[in-house]
Write a protein that holds these residues in place. Structure first.
Motif, PDB file in Angstrom:
ATOM      1  N   LEU A 130       0.871  -1.191   0.000  1.00 28.94           N
ATOM      2  CA  LEU A 130       0.000   0.000   0.000  1.00 28.94           C
ATOM      3  C   LEU A 130       0.900   1.230   0.000  1.00 28.94           C
ATOM      4  O   LEU A 130       1.369   1.660   1.064  1.00 28.94           O
ATOM      5  CB  LEU A 130      -0.904   0.020   1.248  1.00 28.94           C
ATOM      6  CG  LEU A 130      -2.151  -0.866   1.173  1.00 28.94           C
ATOM      7  CD1 LEU A 130      -1.915  -2.172   1.890  1.00 28.94           C
ATOM      8  CD2 LEU A 130      -3.339  -0.153   1.787  1.00 28.94           C
ATOM      9  N   THR A 131       1.205   1.752  -1.176  1.00 26.02           N
ATOM     10  CA  THR A 131       2.049   2.949  -1.263  1.00 26.02           C
ATOM     11  C   THR A 131       1.254   4.088  -1.901  1.00 26.02           C
ATOM     12  O   THR A 131       0.347   3.851  -2.711  1.00 26.02           O
ATOM     13  CB  THR A 131       3.321   2.676  -2.110  1.00 26.02           C
ATOM     14  OG1 THR A 131       2.922   2.032  -3.319  1.00 26.02           O
ATOM     15  CG2 THR A 131       4.286   1.776  -1.382  1.00 26.02           C
ATOM     16  N   ALA A 132       1.633   5.305  -1.526  1.00 22.31           N
ATOM     17  CA  ALA A 132       0.863   6.473  -1.962  1.00 22.31           C
ATOM     18  C   ALA A 132       0.889   6.638  -3.483  1.00 22.31           C
ATOM     19  O   ALA A 132       1.918   6.423  -4.134  1.00 22.31           O
ATOM     20  CB  ALA A 132       1.429   7.726  -1.297  1.00 22.31           C
ATOM     21  N   GLY A 133      -0.232   7.017  -4.041  1.00 25.10           N
ATOM     22  CA  GLY A 133      -0.311   7.362  -5.465  1.00 25.10           C
ATOM     23  C   GLY A 133      -0.218   6.182  -6.417  1.00 25.10           C
ATOM     24  O   GLY A 133       0.036   6.365  -7.601  1.00 25.10           O
ATOM     25  N   THR A 134      -0.436   4.951  -5.914  1.00 24.96           N
ATOM     26  CA  THR A 134      -0.275   3.790  -6.806  1.00 24.96           C
ATOM     27  C   THR A 134      -1.460   2.840  -6.739  1.00 24.96           C
ATOM     28  O   THR A 134      -1.337   1.671  -7.088  1.00 24.96           O
ATOM     29  CB  THR A 134       1.006   2.992  -6.451  1.00 24.96           C
ATOM     30  OG1 THR A 134       0.900   2.563  -5.095  1.00 24.96           O
ATOM     31  CG2 THR A 134       2.243   3.815  -6.627  1.00 24.96           C
ATOM     32  N   GLU A 135      -2.583   3.338  -6.276  1.00 25.95           N
ATOM     33  CA  GLU A 135      -3.740   2.449  -6.118  1.00 25.95           C
ATOM     34  C   GLU A 135      -4.118   1.790  -7.451  1.00 25.95           C
ATOM     35  O   GLU A 135      -4.586   0.660  -7.485  1.00 25.95           O
ATOM     36  CB  GLU A 135      -4.907   3.257  -5.540  1.00 25.95           C
ATOM     37  CG  GLU A 135      -5.939   2.463  -4.786  1.00 25.95           C
ATOM     38  CD  GLU A 135      -5.410   1.690  -3.578  1.00 25.95           C
ATOM     39  OE1 GLU A 135      -4.205   1.763  -3.268  1.00 25.95           O
ATOM     40  OE2 GLU A 135      -6.212   0.972  -2.964  1.00 25.95           O
ATOM     41  N   ASP A 136      -3.890   2.502  -8.556  1.00 25.59           N
ATOM     42  CA  ASP A 136      -4.213   1.934  -9.869  1.00 25.59           C
ATOM     43  C   ASP A 136      -3.344   0.715 -10.192  1.00 25.59           C
ATOM     44  O   ASP A 136      -3.702  -0.099 -11.041  1.00 25.59           O
ATOM     45  CB  ASP A 136      -4.027   2.993 -10.974  1.00 25.59           C
ATOM     46  CG  ASP A 136      -2.606   3.536 -11.014  1.00 25.59           C
ATOM     47  OD1 ASP A 136      -2.124   4.023  -9.967  1.00 25.59           O
ATOM     48  OD2 ASP A 136      -1.962   3.461 -12.078  1.00 25.59           O
ATOM     49  N   MET A 137      -2.206   0.586  -9.516  1.00 24.25           N
ATOM     50  CA  MET A 137      -1.296  -0.520  -9.835  1.00 24.25           C
ATOM     51  C   MET A 137      -1.539  -1.750  -8.974  1.00 24.25           C
ATOM     52  O   MET A 137      -1.058  -2.835  -9.277  1.00 24.25           O
ATOM     53  CB  MET A 137       0.159  -0.077  -9.644  1.00 24.25           C
ATOM     54  CG  MET A 137       0.518   1.138 -10.445  1.00 24.25           C
ATOM     55  SD  MET A 137       2.281   1.323 -10.597  1.00 24.25           S
ATOM     56  CE  MET A 137       2.622   0.108 -11.861  1.00 24.25           C
ATOM     57  N   ARG A 138      -2.249  -1.561  -7.844  1.00 29.35           N
ATOM     58  CA  ARG A 138      -2.449  -2.703  -6.943  1.00 29.35           C
ATOM     59  C   ARG A 138      -3.514  -3.647  -7.490  1.00 29.35           C
ATOM     60  O   ARG A 138      -4.400  -3.242  -8.227  1.00 29.35           O
ATOM     61  CB  ARG A 138      -2.841  -2.214  -5.552  1.00 29.35           C
ATOM     62  CG  ARG A 138      -1.717  -1.484  -4.840  1.00 29.35           C
ATOM     63  CD  ARG A 138      -1.838  -1.564  -3.325  1.00 29.35           C
ATOM     64  NE  ARG A 138      -3.080  -1.060  -2.820  1.00 29.35           N
ATOM     65  CZ  ARG A 138      -3.899  -1.765  -2.011  1.00 29.35           C
ATOM     66  NH1 ARG A 138      -3.587  -2.999  -1.652  1.00 29.35           N
ATOM     67  NH2 ARG A 138      -5.035  -1.235  -1.573  1.00 29.35           N
ATOM     68  N   THR A 139      -3.409  -4.909  -7.076  1.00 30.88           N
ATOM     69  CA  THR A 139      -4.408  -5.916  -7.447  1.00 30.88           C
ATOM     70  C   THR A 139      -5.003  -6.473  -6.160  1.00 30.88           C
ATOM     71  O   THR A 139      -4.469  -6.230  -5.074  1.00 30.88           O
ATOM     72  CB  THR A 139      -3.766  -7.103  -8.183  1.00 30.88           C
ATOM     73  OG1 THR A 139      -2.943  -7.810  -7.235  1.00 30.88           O
ATOM     74  CG2 THR A 139      -2.909  -6.670  -9.352  1.00 30.88           C
ATOM     75  N   SER A 140      -6.048  -7.249  -6.282  1.00 28.83           N
ATOM     76  CA  SER A 140      -6.541  -7.965  -5.095  1.00 28.83           C
ATOM     77  C   SER A 140      -5.559  -9.090  -4.774  1.00 28.83           C
ATOM     78  O   SER A 140      -4.825  -9.573  -5.656  1.00 28.83           O
ATOM     79  CB  SER A 140      -7.923  -8.548  -5.374  1.00 28.83           C
ATOM     80  OG  SER A 140      -7.822  -9.543  -6.374  1.00 28.83           O
ATOM     81  N   LEU A 141      -5.575  -9.526  -3.524  1.00 29.54           N
ATOM     82  CA  LEU A 141      -4.772 -10.695  -3.128  1.00 29.54           C
ATOM     83  C   LEU A 141      -5.199 -11.909  -3.954  1.00 29.54           C
ATOM     84  O   LEU A 141      -4.366 -12.707  -4.394  1.00 29.54           O
ATOM     85  CB  LEU A 141      -4.978 -10.940  -1.624  1.00 29.54           C
ATOM     86  CG  LEU A 141      -4.410 -12.230  -1.051  1.00 29.54           C
ATOM     87  CD1 LEU A 141      -2.895 -12.308  -1.213  1.00 29.54           C
ATOM     88  CD2 LEU A 141      -4.784 -12.346   0.441  1.00 29.54           C
ATOM     89  N   GLN A 142      -6.516 -12.030  -4.215  1.00 19.29           N
ATOM     90  CA  GLN A 142      -7.019 -13.189  -4.962  1.00 19.29           C
ATOM     91  C   GLN A 142      -6.382 -13.275  -6.359  1.00 19.29           C
ATOM     92  O   GLN A 142      -6.071 -14.372  -6.831  1.00 19.29           O
ATOM     93  CB  GLN A 142      -8.550 -13.116  -5.089  1.00 19.29           C
ATOM     94  CG  GLN A 142      -9.149 -14.310  -5.804  1.00 19.29           C
ATOM     95  CD  GLN A 142      -8.761 -15.645  -5.170  1.00 19.29           C
ATOM     96  OE1 GLN A 142      -8.958 -15.848  -3.986  1.00 19.29           O
ATOM     97  NE2 GLN A 142      -8.171 -16.552  -5.968  1.00 19.29           N
ATOM     98  N   THR A 143      -6.179 -12.130  -7.007  1.00 19.52           N
ATOM     99  CA  THR A 143      -5.566 -12.162  -8.342  1.00 19.52           C
ATOM    100  C   THR A 143      -4.171 -12.775  -8.251  1.00 19.52           C
ATOM    101  O   THR A 143      -3.769 -13.606  -9.080  1.00 19.52           O
ATOM    102  CB  THR A 143      -5.474 -10.736  -8.937  1.00 19.52           C
ATOM    103  OG1 THR A 143      -6.733 -10.104  -8.794  1.00 19.52           O
ATOM    104  CG2 THR A 143      -5.066 -10.747 -10.389  1.00 19.52           C
ATOM    105  N   ALA A 144      -3.423 -12.386  -7.214  1.00 21.17           N
ATOM    106  CA  ALA A 144      -2.062 -12.924  -7.053  1.00 21.17           C
ATOM    107  C   ALA A 144      -2.111 -14.426  -6.780  1.00 21.17           C
ATOM    108  O   ALA A 144      -1.315 -15.195  -7.345  1.00 21.17           O
ATOM    109  CB  ALA A 144      -1.356 -12.194  -5.909  1.00 21.17           C
ATOM    110  N   LEU A 145      -3.065 -14.858  -5.952  1.00 16.91           N
ATOM    111  CA  LEU A 145      -3.162 -16.289  -5.635  1.00 16.91           C
ATOM    112  C   LEU A 145      -3.470 -17.097  -6.898  1.00 16.91           C
ATOM    113  O   LEU A 145      -2.921 -18.179  -7.122  1.00 16.91           O
ATOM    114  CB  LEU A 145      -4.264 -16.529  -4.589  1.00 16.91           C
ATOM    115  CG  LEU A 145      -4.046 -15.860  -3.217  1.00 16.91           C
ATOM    116  CD1 LEU A 145      -5.263 -16.087  -2.318  1.00 16.91           C
ATOM    117  CD2 LEU A 145      -2.793 -16.379  -2.553  1.00 16.91           C
ATOM    118  N   SER A 146      -4.347 -16.562  -7.744  1.00 15.10           N
ATOM    119  CA  SER A 146      -4.721 -17.283  -8.966  1.00 15.10           C
ATOM    120  C   SER A 146      -3.532 -17.390  -9.919  1.00 15.10           C
ATOM    121  O   SER A 146      -3.287 -18.453 -10.516  1.00 15.10           O
ATOM    122  CB  SER A 146      -5.877 -16.563  -9.687  1.00 15.10           C
ATOM    123  OG  SER A 146      -6.962 -16.418  -8.820  1.00 15.10           O
TER     124      SER A 146
END
Ligand code: SF4
Length: 435
Positions: free
Chosen positions: A328-344
Motif C-alpha cells: 500500500l504505497t501512496a499514489g499507486t492504487e491503480d497498480m495494486r491488485t486484489s490478493l485473490q488475483t495474485a493467488l490465482s
C-alpha cells in the motif's frame, strides 16, 4: 512465437525516439550517457517525444507529474523500450510515468511508511525486524524512480505532494550501522539497499564489502539494485563498479560466505540483448543474481506475462525468487491488485519450471509483520478485501492487516469503505475472526 523467453531484442530500439535517432550503440551503452540523458521533468518528456506522442497523452502526463508523490526519473534505456504506439497501456510506462487519468484515490488505510520500517530501526537507515537479518539503507538515490517505491518516504527528492526523510550516504551514519552489526551477533544476513546500490561508487562498494566481511557472524549479504533492469549497460561499461562487486563476491567465497546481487524485473520486455550480455559478464565473474518482482495491474497480473518473465529471467541465470503482492504505497492504487488475483496467478506459474526458479508470492504485512507467503493468511474476506496475517516468529501475538484496492471491490463495498464507522466495524470483525 516459439519460446518467446529465448528471444532478446538486438535492434537499436532507441533510434525510434526522434531525439536519439543519431545515437550509436557505443554512446547508448555508456552508463554516463544514460545518467545524463534521463527523463526527469515534464519539459524533458515533451522535448523527447513530442513528435511521436499525442497531446492527450502529454497533457495527461503533465498532470500526472504534478500529482505524483514520487520523483520522476527514467533512463533512456527504459524510456525507449516503452511502447510509444500504445503508451496508455504499456507495462513499462505504467511503472515509471504517472498519468493523472489513471490515478485512483489512496486506500483509506494507507500509511506513508506502510511497512513500518522506521519503527524497527535502531540506527538511522538500518531496519532490524527479522532476528538474523537487517536492511541497511546506504543511500537515498536511484538511477530511476519507480512510481510504486515502498521506500518513497525516503527515496528520491521531495515532490509537490510529499516531503522525504533523509538517508544520504554518510560515513558517520554508516559507522553507526557497522557498530550495531558488530554488536549484534545474531545477525547473519544484510541487505544493502536504499536507494539503489548502482549509485554507490566502486570505492563505497568495496568499503561496505570489506567492513561486512570483517564481521565473523555475517555470513551473507546482497547488493540490492534495480540497475540490471533499468540500466544494464552499466555492468558492461562501468568496469570499476562491476569489478568491485565481483571482488567482494570472490573475497566472500574465499571466506566461505556468500555475496550476491538482488535485482528487480517486472516484465519480460525489460530484458534485452544488453541485459543478457550484462548477465553473461556477471556469470563469468561468479556473481549470483536473484530477482524479486512486484505484482502489478497491467504489468504482470496475468499468468502468461508472469510465466514469460520467470522463464526469461531463468534463461539468463537470474533466479526469480519473490513476487510481492503490491504494498500500500501512496499514489499507486491503480497498480495494486486484489490478493485473490495474485493467488490465482501463482497457481498457474507453479509447475511451469523448476522449483528453485519458481517465485514465492508474498505479502509484506503492513506495519512490520514482514514477508508472509501469500497463501498463509489467517482470514481473507474477498467481499471487504480485508486479509489478516500473523507472524509468530517475527512479532508474536500481533495481527496484521492487508487491504485489497477499493477498485477491485463491488460498488456497494466501495461506498461502505467511505464511511468511517462502517470501515472500523469491518476491520474489528476481521480481527475478531482470528483467535
Ligand atoms: S529502484 Fe528500488 S529503491 Fe529505487 S525507486 Fe525503485 S523500488 Fe524504490
Amino acid at each position: 512465437m516459439a519460446y518467446p523467453w529465448r528471444q532478446f531484442r538486438e535492434d537499436e530500439f532507441w533510434r525510434r525516439i526522434p531525439l536519439w535517432r543519431d545515437v550509436d550503440y557505443d554512446t547508448f551503452i555508456d552508463h554516463n550517457w544514460q545518467e545524463k540523458n534521463a527523463i526527469v521533468s515534464h519539459k524533458k518528456l515533451i522535448r523527447t517525444i513530442q513528435d511521436i506522442a499525442d497531446s492527450a497523452f502529454l497533457n495527461d502526463a503533465e498532470a500526472g507529474f504534478r500529482k505524483a508523490p514520487m520523483t520522476v526519473r527514467v533512463s533512456p534505456y527504459l524510456f525507449s523500450l516503452m511502447d510509444w504506439e500504445n503508451p496508455f497501456v504499456c507495462p513499462i510506462r505504467r511503472q515509471f510515468l504517472p498519468l493523472a487519468s489513471q490515478l485512483q484515490p489512496d486506500h483509506p488505510m494507507l500509511r506513508f511508511d506502510s511497512l513500518g520500517e522506521q519503527s524497527d530501526s535502531p540506527v538511522k537507515g538500518l531496519t532490524h525486524r527479522y532476528e538474523d537479518k537487517v536492511l541497511f539503507l546506504a543511500l537515498d538515490t536511484c538511477p530511476v524512480y519507480c512510481r510504486y517505491c515502498t521506500r518513497a518516504y525516503a527515496v528520491g527528492g521531495d515532490t509537490e505532494t510529499s516531503e522525504k526523510i533523509s538517508i544520504k550516504a554518510s560515513k558517520n551514519r554508516w559507522q553507526d550501522a557497522f557498530s550495531y552489526l558488530r554488536e549484534h551477533k545474531e545477525i547473519e544476513d544484510v541487505v544493502i539497499s536504499g536507494g539503489d546500490s548502482f549509485r554507490l561508487k566502486a570505492s563505497q562498494v568495496k568499503q561496505i564489502g570489506d567492513e561486512l566481511l570483517s564481521i565473523d557472524h555475517i555470513r551473507r549479504f546482497r547488493f540490492a539494485t534495480k540497475g540490471l533492469c533499468v540500466m544494464p549497460m552499466k555492468i558492461l561499461t562501468d568496469t570499476a563498479w562491476t569489478d568491485a562487486v565481483a571482488s567482494v563476491a570472490n573475497k566472500a567465497r574465499s571466506q566461505y560466505k556468500e555475496v550476491c546481487i538482488h535485482t528487480h524485473f517486472n516484465h519480460a520486455s525489460e530484458i534485452t540483448k544488453i541485459t543478457q550480455d550484462a548477465m553473461n559478464l556477471l556469470v563469468c565473474k561468479g556473481v549470483k543474481v536473484r530477482n524479486q518482482s512486484v505484482f502489478q495491474t497491467g504489468v504482470n497480473d496475468d499468468a502468461d506475462s508472469m510465466i514469460e518473465l520467470v522463464k526469461k529471467l531463468s534463461h539468463i541465470n537470474v533466479q526469480p525468487y519473490y513476487v510481492y503482492v503490491h504494498d500500500l504505497t501512496a499514489g499507486t492504487e491503480d497498480m495494486r491488485t486484489s490478493l485473490q488475483t495474485a493467488l490465482s496467478v501463482e497457481k498457474e506459474v507453479r509447475g511451469t519450471t523448476s522449483g528453485f526458479n519458481t517465485p514465492t508470492f508474498v505479502v509484506d504485512a503492513p506495519d512490520g509483520g514482514g514477508k508472509r507467503c501469500a497463501h498463509s493468511f489467517e482470514h481473507y474476506d474477498r467481499e471487504t478485501g480485508i486479509s489478516v496475517w500473523t507472524a509468530p516468529r517475527v512479532k508474536p501475538g500481533q495481527k496484521f492487516l492487508y487491504f485489497d484496492p477499493l477498485h477491485s471491490l463491488s460498488k456497494e463495498m466501495q461506498l461502505a469503505w467511505g464511511k468511517a464507522a462502517f470501515r472500523d466495524e469491518m476491520i474489528r470483525n476481521a480481527l475478531r475472526s482470528v483467535k
